[in-house]
Motif scaffolding. Structure first.
Motif, PDB file in Angstrom:
ATOM      1  N   HIS A 118       0.820  -1.219   0.000  1.00 42.38           N
ATOM      2  CA  HIS A 118       0.000   0.000   0.000  1.00 42.38           C
ATOM      3  C   HIS A 118       0.863   1.283   0.000  1.00 42.38           C
ATOM      4  CE1 HIS A 118      -3.633   2.300   0.878  1.00 42.38           C
ATOM      5  NE2 HIS A 118      -2.950   2.944   1.795  1.00 42.38           N
ATOM      6  N   HIS A 122       1.060   4.462  -2.635  1.00 41.40           N
ATOM      7  CA  HIS A 122       1.021   5.908  -2.379  1.00 41.40           C
ATOM      8  C   HIS A 122       2.192   6.613  -3.071  1.00 41.40           C
ATOM      9  CE1 HIS A 122      -2.411   6.613   0.149  1.00 41.40           C
ATOM     10  NE2 HIS A 122      -2.055   5.713   1.046  1.00 41.40           N
ATOM     11  N   SER A 151       0.150   9.069   6.178  1.00 40.66           N
ATOM     12  CA  SER A 151      -1.253   8.656   6.035  1.00 40.66           C
ATOM     13  C   SER A 151      -1.857   8.452   7.420  1.00 40.66           C
ATOM     14  CB  SER A 151      -1.316   7.372   5.214  1.00 40.66           C
ATOM     15  OG  SER A 151      -0.862   6.295   5.994  1.00 40.66           O
ATOM     16  N   ASP A 316      -6.675   6.902  -0.396  1.00 42.87           N
ATOM     17  CA  ASP A 316      -6.589   5.540  -0.920  1.00 42.87           C
ATOM     18  C   ASP A 316      -7.386   5.385  -2.218  1.00 42.87           C
ATOM     19  OD1 ASP A 316      -5.069   5.092   1.252  1.00 42.87           O
ATOM     20  OD2 ASP A 316      -6.573   3.937   2.371  1.00 42.87           O
TER      21      ASP A 316
END
Ligand code: KG4
Ligand code: ZN
Length: 351
Positions: A118, A122, A151, A316
């Motif tokens: 993840h 980003h 985040s 996201d």
């Protein structure tokens, strides 16, 4: 080549179709079902509720994205060359929904499947074209680069020797930057998620009105700590006497967070001899952070190029996961249609 991206690591069910042609990225479709309203009443994401909503939402979103009957879908009558799915870090029950759907589609369609980190997604958002245009040349970014990823779950500084090669330079020791925004918003009775609420109110406040600490700014390393800052806000609000204005608290808090993030990013860029500084993650939507980072790099490191993602790609989304999947395929990273499992604690670049 066309890549289907799938992101379900937290509270957004997001699917995207990304086409790559002649050195260009084309975001053909992006659909994101947000669960913000569901979780707002709890003041944060409730993992089991999030997983159930992903499970309910993912097929309707897929059908909207690929308007085919289930038979054609099952027979793989889709022009998709690969599937990229977030495999971690995140909430394991949420991750599992995306990974299981991706694995099933890859098996049915006999296509490569890439498990994307993840955080890497980003960072890959920096290579995507502006959402309004939807298409554009894949930018050439000079390495080594330093990426600041901020985040709701992460605050990390990573050195990138090239695409796909990460070295963790520093990280938060407690709360993430976004978490600190969310908790400060809660203390002030503002809406979840707190980042947008705090930064909107901050624009009407004075960043020097309330004295707040700059945690670990002189620690000499590249780690962060934001839980004390949240406590400092609580102490200010609970101290008897004249209460500061909420807008002043927000502006002062935002200034403190941004000052620490910018100072450490500059130190990391110097240490890494970076040619580029990249920004990513939900907090990278913060206007003050963008302005301060751009100004500090222009003044103190004029030879370093500063790159930030389009605002559409900061929170996201599956387009960034598809882009990271494309780079992984280019780097010949392996595909695992039948064996991919979510890894909730997947750390990028930790030695
Ligand atoms: O990357 P993201 O969408 O989800 C995670 O991977 O965690 O980040 C969400 C975080 C939340 O904590 C939210 O409050 C924060 O990003 N955020 C912001 C802003 N917009 C979202 N923080 C500060 N300023 C903003 N404008
Ligand atoms: Zn995220």
């Amino acid at each position: 080549m066309r890549i289907l991206g799938i992101e379900t690591s937290c509270d957004e069910t997001s699917l995207a179709l990304l086409r790559v042609e002649q050195g260009r990225f084309v975001v053909e479709k992006i659909l994101t079902a947000s669960q913000i309203l569901t979780h707002r009443k709890y003041g944060g994401v409730v993992p089991e509720v999030a997983a159930r909503e992903h499970a309910e939402t993912i097929f309707p979103v897929l059908k909207k994205m690929l308007p085919l009957d289930s038979r054609s879908l099952a027979r793989g009558k889709v022009s998709i060359d690969a599937i990229a799915v977030t495999a971690g870090p995140g909430l394991v029950t949420s991750l599992r929904v995306g990974v299981d759907v991706a694995r099933t589609l890859a098996w049915l369609w006999k296509k490569p499947l890439i498990g994307v980190n993840h955080i890497e997604g980003h960072i890959a958002a920096n290579w995507l074209p502006p959402a309004k245009i939807g298409r554009g040349p894949i930018p050439k970014i000079a390495f080594p680069a330093v990426a600041l990823v901020v985040s709701g779950g992460h605050t990390e500084l990573l050195r990138m020797k090239k695409l796909g090669q990460y070295e963790l330079m520093g990280a938060t020791r407690d709360d993430a930057a976004g978490e600190a925004f969310d908790k400060t918003a809660q203390l002030l009775g503002l809406d979840y998620p707190g980042g947008p609420s705090v930064s909107a109110l901050a624009q009407k406040g004075n960043p020097r009105a309330v004295q707040l600490p700059r945690p670990m700014i002189t620690s000499g390393d590249l780690d962060f700590s934001f839980s004390g800052l949240k406590t400092a806000v609580r102490v200010v609000l609970e101290t008897k006497g004249k209460k500061p204005k909420a807008a002043d608290v927000c502006a002062s808090f935002e200034e403190a967070v941004c000052e620490v993030l910018v100072t450490k990013t500059l130190t990391a860029a110097k240490q890494a001899r970076a040619k580029t500084v990249l920004l990513g993650g939900g907090v990278s939507a913060n206007h003050r952070l963008r302005v301060m980072l751009a100004a500090a790099i222009a003044e103190k490191l004029p030879k370093v190029r500063y790159v930030e993602p389009d605002l559409a790609w900061t929170s996201d989304n599956a387009a960034m996961i598809a882009a990271a999947g494309y780079f992984a395929l280019q780097g010949k990273r392996r595909s695992y249609p039948l064996t991919l499992v979510p890894n909730a604690n997947w750390e990028l670049g930790r030695a």
